[in-house]
Scaffold this motif. Structure first.
Motif, PDB file in Angstrom:
ATOM      1  N   THR A 165       0.843  -1.190   0.000  1.00  0.00           N
ATOM      2  CA  THR A 165       0.000   0.000   0.000  1.00  0.00           C
ATOM      3  C   THR A 165       0.883   1.246   0.000  1.00  0.00           C
ATOM      4  N   ASP A 166       0.255   2.383  -0.273  1.00  0.00           N
ATOM      5  CA  ASP A 166       0.998   3.642  -0.235  1.00  0.00           C
ATOM      6  C   ASP A 166       1.545   3.895   1.162  1.00  0.00           C
ATOM      7  N   GLY A 167       0.766   3.592   2.192  1.00  0.00           N
ATOM      8  CA  GLY A 167       1.214   3.804   3.561  1.00  0.00           C
ATOM      9  C   GLY A 167       2.376   2.917   3.937  1.00  0.00           C
ATOM     10  N   SER A 168       2.323   1.640   3.568  1.00  0.00           N
ATOM     11  CA  SER A 168       3.401   0.716   3.942  1.00  0.00           C
ATOM     12  C   SER A 168       4.700   1.039   3.226  1.00  0.00           C
ATOM     13  N   ARG A 169       4.614   1.645   2.046  1.00  0.00           N
ATOM     14  CA  ARG A 169       5.837   2.004   1.308  1.00  0.00           C
ATOM     15  C   ARG A 169       6.590   3.157   1.961  1.00  0.00           C
ATOM     16  N   HIS A 170       5.905   3.928   2.814  1.00  0.00           N
ATOM     17  CA  HIS A 170       6.542   5.057   3.493  1.00  0.00           C
ATOM     18  C   HIS A 170       7.061   4.595   4.856  1.00  0.00           C
ATOM     19  N   VAL A 171       8.321   4.179   4.870  1.00  0.00           N
ATOM     20  CA  VAL A 171       8.949   3.632   6.072  1.00  0.00           C
ATOM     21  C   VAL A 171       9.775   4.727   6.744  1.00  0.00           C
ATOM     22  N   ARG A 172       9.580   4.910   8.052  1.00  0.00           N
ATOM     23  CA  ARG A 172      10.237   6.001   8.770  1.00  0.00           C
ATOM     24  C   ARG A 172      11.395   5.533   9.663  1.00  0.00           C
ATOM     25  N   LYS A 173      11.219   4.440  10.371  1.00  0.00           N
ATOM     26  CA  LYS A 173      12.200   4.076  11.391  1.00  0.00           C
ATOM     27  C   LYS A 173      12.251   2.572  11.588  1.00  0.00           C
ATOM     28  N   LEU A 174      13.455   2.064  11.921  1.00  0.00           N
ATOM     29  CA  LEU A 174      13.676   0.642  12.131  1.00  0.00           C
ATOM     30  C   LEU A 174      14.279   0.407  13.514  1.00  0.00           C
ATOM     31  N   ALA A 175      13.922  -0.728  14.125  1.00  0.00           N
ATOM     32  CA  ALA A 175      14.532  -1.146  15.395  1.00  0.00           C
ATOM     33  C   ALA A 175      14.436  -2.665  15.472  1.00  0.00           C
ATOM     34  N   MET A 176      15.448  -3.312  16.039  1.00  0.00           N
ATOM     35  CA  MET A 176      15.459  -4.779  16.110  1.00  0.00           C
ATOM     36  C   MET A 176      15.482  -5.227  17.560  1.00  0.00           C
ATOM     37  N   ASP A 177      14.657  -6.227  17.892  1.00  0.00           N
ATOM     38  CA  ASP A 177      14.633  -6.746  19.257  1.00  0.00           C
ATOM     39  C   ASP A 177      15.606  -7.911  19.406  1.00  0.00           C
ATOM     40  N   SER A 178      15.675  -8.467  20.614  1.00  0.00           N
ATOM     41  CA  SER A 178      16.641  -9.530  20.898  1.00  0.00           C
ATOM     42  C   SER A 178      16.333 -10.822  20.146  1.00  0.00           C
ATOM     43  N   GLY A 179      15.101 -10.969  19.669  1.00  0.00           N
ATOM     44  CA  GLY A 179      14.733 -12.142  18.891  1.00  0.00           C
ATOM     45  C   GLY A 179      14.977 -11.974  17.405  1.00  0.00           C
ATOM     46  N   LYS A 180      15.754 -10.962  17.026  1.00  0.00           N
ATOM     47  CA  LYS A 180      16.082 -10.671  15.622  1.00  0.00           C
ATOM     48  C   LYS A 180      14.833 -10.355  14.795  1.00  0.00           C
ATOM     49  N   ARG A 181      13.829  -9.805  15.462  1.00  0.00           N
ATOM     50  CA  ARG A 181      12.643  -9.328  14.750  1.00  0.00           C
ATOM     51  C   ARG A 181      12.811  -7.842  14.491  1.00  0.00           C
ATOM     52  N   LEU A 182      12.595  -7.442  13.258  1.00  0.00           N
ATOM     53  CA  LEU A 182      12.742  -6.045  12.871  1.00  0.00           C
ATOM     54  C   LEU A 182      11.390  -5.344  12.982  1.00  0.00           C
ATOM     55  N   TRP A 183      11.334  -4.305  13.812  1.00  0.00           N
ATOM     56  CA  TRP A 183      10.119  -3.513  13.980  1.00  0.00           C
ATOM     57  C   TRP A 183      10.213  -2.318  13.043  1.00  0.00           C
ATOM     58  N   VAL A 184       9.171  -2.136  12.235  1.00  0.00           N
ATOM     59  CA  VAL A 184       9.219  -1.171  11.142  1.00  0.00           C
ATOM     60  C   VAL A 184       8.072  -0.172  11.292  1.00  0.00           C
ATOM     61  N   ALA A 185       8.409   1.107  11.518  1.00  0.00           N
ATOM     62  CA  ALA A 185       7.407   2.168  11.629  1.00  0.00           C
ATOM     63  C   ALA A 185       7.101   2.714  10.238  1.00  0.00           C
ATOM     64  N   THR A 186       5.824   2.731   9.864  1.00  0.00           N
ATOM     65  CA  THR A 186       5.409   3.174   8.533  1.00  0.00           C
ATOM     66  C   THR A 186       4.207   4.106   8.641  1.00  0.00           C
ATOM     67  N   SER A 187       3.701   4.525   7.488  1.00  0.00           N
ATOM     68  CA  SER A 187       2.462   5.301   7.439  1.00  0.00           C
ATOM     69  C   SER A 187       1.241   4.394   7.353  1.00  0.00           C
ATOM     70  N   ASP A 188       1.454   3.097   7.545  1.00  0.00           N
ATOM     71  CA  ASP A 188       0.362   2.120   7.617  1.00  0.00           C
ATOM     72  C   ASP A 188       0.528   1.273   8.869  1.00  0.00           C
ATOM     73  N   GLY A 189       0.923   1.919   9.975  1.00  0.00           N
ATOM     74  CA  GLY A 189       1.109   1.209  11.229  1.00  0.00           C
ATOM     75  C   GLY A 189       2.513   0.646  11.370  1.00  0.00           C
ATOM     76  N   VAL A 190       2.638  -0.387  12.201  1.00  0.00           N
ATOM     77  CA  VAL A 190       3.932  -1.019  12.491  1.00  0.00           C
ATOM     78  C   VAL A 190       3.918  -2.454  11.985  1.00  0.00           C
ATOM     79  N   PHE A 191       4.956  -2.806  11.243  1.00  0.00           N
ATOM     80  CA  PHE A 191       5.136  -4.170  10.770  1.00  0.00           C
ATOM     81  C   PHE A 191       6.297  -4.813  11.532  1.00  0.00           C
ATOM     82  N   VAL A 192       6.169  -6.095  11.815  1.00  0.00           N
ATOM     83  CA  VAL A 192       7.258  -6.857  12.412  1.00  0.00           C
ATOM     84  C   VAL A 192       7.728  -7.864  11.372  1.00  0.00           C
ATOM     85  N   VAL A 193       9.028  -7.787  11.018  1.00  0.00           N
ATOM     86  CA  VAL A 193       9.590  -8.604   9.941  1.00  0.00           C
ATOM     87  C   VAL A 193      10.637  -9.540  10.515  1.00  0.00           C
TER      88      VAL A 193
END
Length: 537
Positions: A165-193
């Motif tokens: 989506t247009d919102g998911s394509r707009h990624v603002r910030k990344l952070a990784m937790d101890s389980g090697k999951r990448l938390w991704v802040a976007t204009s369509d909420g937060v995705f965990v990759v």
């Protein structure tokens, strides 16, 4: 005083008393007692004043900083000495030093560089955040092209995610937790990759937190941060912040004593407190007790206006945030607030007629149970009896002024009138709401123009112009300017900012042009508006 950004628990104040130690006590109607403690400037310092600091990054042994004019400079680990400075053709939005010592530089519109080498074949040239997962995988947040995995060893672009989506394509910030999951802040909420096998391996979305699924209060998520205990913090634009802990999401807003609902950056200090810079003021969150303390560190309001994802923990344990007027460096140990209080904020406080440079306000819980309750009540009763008539008339005038100010602020905060709701279909209404959110979020950015607006809406300039005119009745430029001057009118009415400072805070780099636009909207100059509104008080 009370304002939308600096809430006292209620406007219904019964009495105000200053004790011998200079502490101000405020009695309220049915909401207990507020305590205003005046501190001084020993806990905050100001560096690079005059710079609008858009980015701060910790590079392991030094700090990188960038402003909104394309300047990038490096300082020592405590921001005492500038070591180098260079000007680029585009604003620098993120900097990272990888495990091999290479410095990566992401820009707004100029792409991504590793050292002096430009990274080719990326889906977009606006780079907002970087995260190195391993030697063979650097995650790249593009603002318009989604999430990209890049292999720095093979110099190859790998997996590209979040292009749905247009919102998911707009990624603002990344952070990784101890389980090697990448938390991704976007204009369509937060995705965990969750990625496996490096940049060329498999990666999948394991979680999506959004308004649609009922978990987020805003899909515009400005930043995401993982603390030392694994808690994940998400800044919900205009709706405070959320904390993900043990599978549960908890939200915090101004109603929970947060200083401002537009959180810009999170930094964890050495005691485990989370410091948050906002669009106006700083809050400190205790993850254990869930208490919030609020701070304004300067009488210069631009020092209290902070920029997105511009904050670091320095080598000496101080916390630094980039503001519209330089860098504010905070010493957390100075502000060891007792946990029996819940903090709120106050603005424009004076003592003996002199403005207070720094103000912290606390709402005392269960005050009647504390040891000093009898002494405090005695002081309040004696003070109330001695000054009953004076305080009564003064409080009536005070409430009348607050009421009038609130009425005028409510008028100014009303949305720009669009065409009648009966004439809007569901898609037009959704379009208008999206446009409104984007303009309010980007209002302070002087680089935000019609082209950037169209890009954020995912449309070509011509199509976007037609759609905006149809949905709102205004051209994109008219819409941006009207929203900006409406907010400027509110700031002129409720703050002590100069006209030039107001212009800058709403995205006008030229005060003369700001005055022309303002006069076109309100039929008077900003200075005349301030004088007229002051007379109404």
């Amino acid at each position: 005083t009370t304002s939308p950004n600096n809430p006292l628990p209620t406007n219904d104040l019964k009495c105000i008393y200053r004790d011998r130690d200079g502490v101000i006590w405020i009695g309220t109607d049915n909401l207990g007692v507020s305590k205003i403690t005046v501190t001084h400037n020993e806990g905050a310092e100001y560096r690079d004043e005059g710079e609008n600091v858009r980015m701060l990054a910790w590079l392991g042994s030094d700090v990188a900083a960038a402003n909104r004019h394309g300047d990038l400079w490096t300082c020592d680990s405590v921001l005492r000495h500038e070591m180098s400075r260079r000007t680029y053709g585009h604003n620098v939005y993120c900097v990272m030093r990888d495990a091999r010592g290479n410095v990566w530089r992401g820009t707004k519109g100029g792409g991504l560089y590793c050292g002096t080498r430009r990274i080719p074949n990326l889906p977009h040239r606006e780079i907002y955040s970087l995260w190195q997962e391993s030697d063979s995988c650097v995650w790249i947040a593009t603002f318009g092209g989604g999430l990209v995995a890049y292999d720095p060893l093979r110099h190859e672009v790998g997996t590209v995610l979040l292009t749905m989506t247009d919102g998911s394509r707009h990624v603002r910030k990344l952070a990784m937790d101890s389980g090697k999951r990448l938390w991704v802040a976007t204009s369509d909420g937060v995705f965990v990759v969750k990625g496996e096998g490096g940049a060329r391996g498999s990666a999948r979305i394991v979680t999506h937190l959004s308004v649609k699924n009922g978990q987020m209060r805003s899909d515009e998520v400005r930043t995401v941060f993982v603390d030392s205990k694994g808690r994940v913090y998400m800044a919900e634009a205009g709706s405070g912040f959320a904390v993900w802990e043990k599978g549960k999401l908890t939200h915090y807003t101004k109603a929970d004593s947060l200083v401002n609902d537009m959180v810009q950056c999170f930094v964890e200090d050495r005691q485990g407190f989370i410091w948050m810079s906002t669009e106006l003021g700083v809050s400190r969150f205790n993850p254990t007790t869930k208490k919030i303390a609020n701070f304004f560190f300067s009488k210069n309001m631009l020092n209290n206006v902070f920029n997105e994802n511009s904050g670091v923990l320095l080598a000496d344990g101080t916390v630094a945030f980039g503001s519209a007027n330089g860098i504010v460096v905070i010493t957390p140990s100075v502000y060891n607030v007792g946990e029996s209080t819940t903090a709120i904020s106050a603005n424009d406080v004076t003592v003996d007629g002199r403005p207070v440079r720094q103000t912290i306000v606390y709402m005392v819980e269960n005050w009647w149970k504390s040891p000093w309750a009898v002494a405090l009540l005695s002081l309040l009763v004696i003070g109330g009896v001695l000054s009953y008539h004076y305080n009564r008339s003064r409080n009536m005038l005070f409430r009348e002024r607050i009421s009038k100010l609130k009425e005028r602020a409510d008028l100014l905060s009303t949305d720009i009138q669009c065409k009648s709701a009966e004439g809007q279909d569901a898609s037009e209404k959704a379009f208008a709401e999206r446009a409104k959110a984007i303009v309010e979020e980007s209002m302070s950015d002087s680089d935000f123009n019609v082209d950037a607006f169209a890009s954020r809406m995912g449309m070509g300039r011509t199509t976007f112009f037609q759609k905006m005119k149809q949905a709102t009745g205004y051209s994109p430029k008219e819409y941006i300017n009207r929203k900006r001057v409406h907010h400027a009118a509110y700031l002129i009415m409720t703050t002590s900012l100069t006209i030039s400072e107001v212009a800058m805070s709403v995205g006008f780099s030229d005060p003369l042009y700001f005055s022309r636009v303002f006069k076109g909207e309100y039929k008077c100059s900003p200075k005349e508006w301030r004088a007229r509104e002051s007379q109404k008080d």
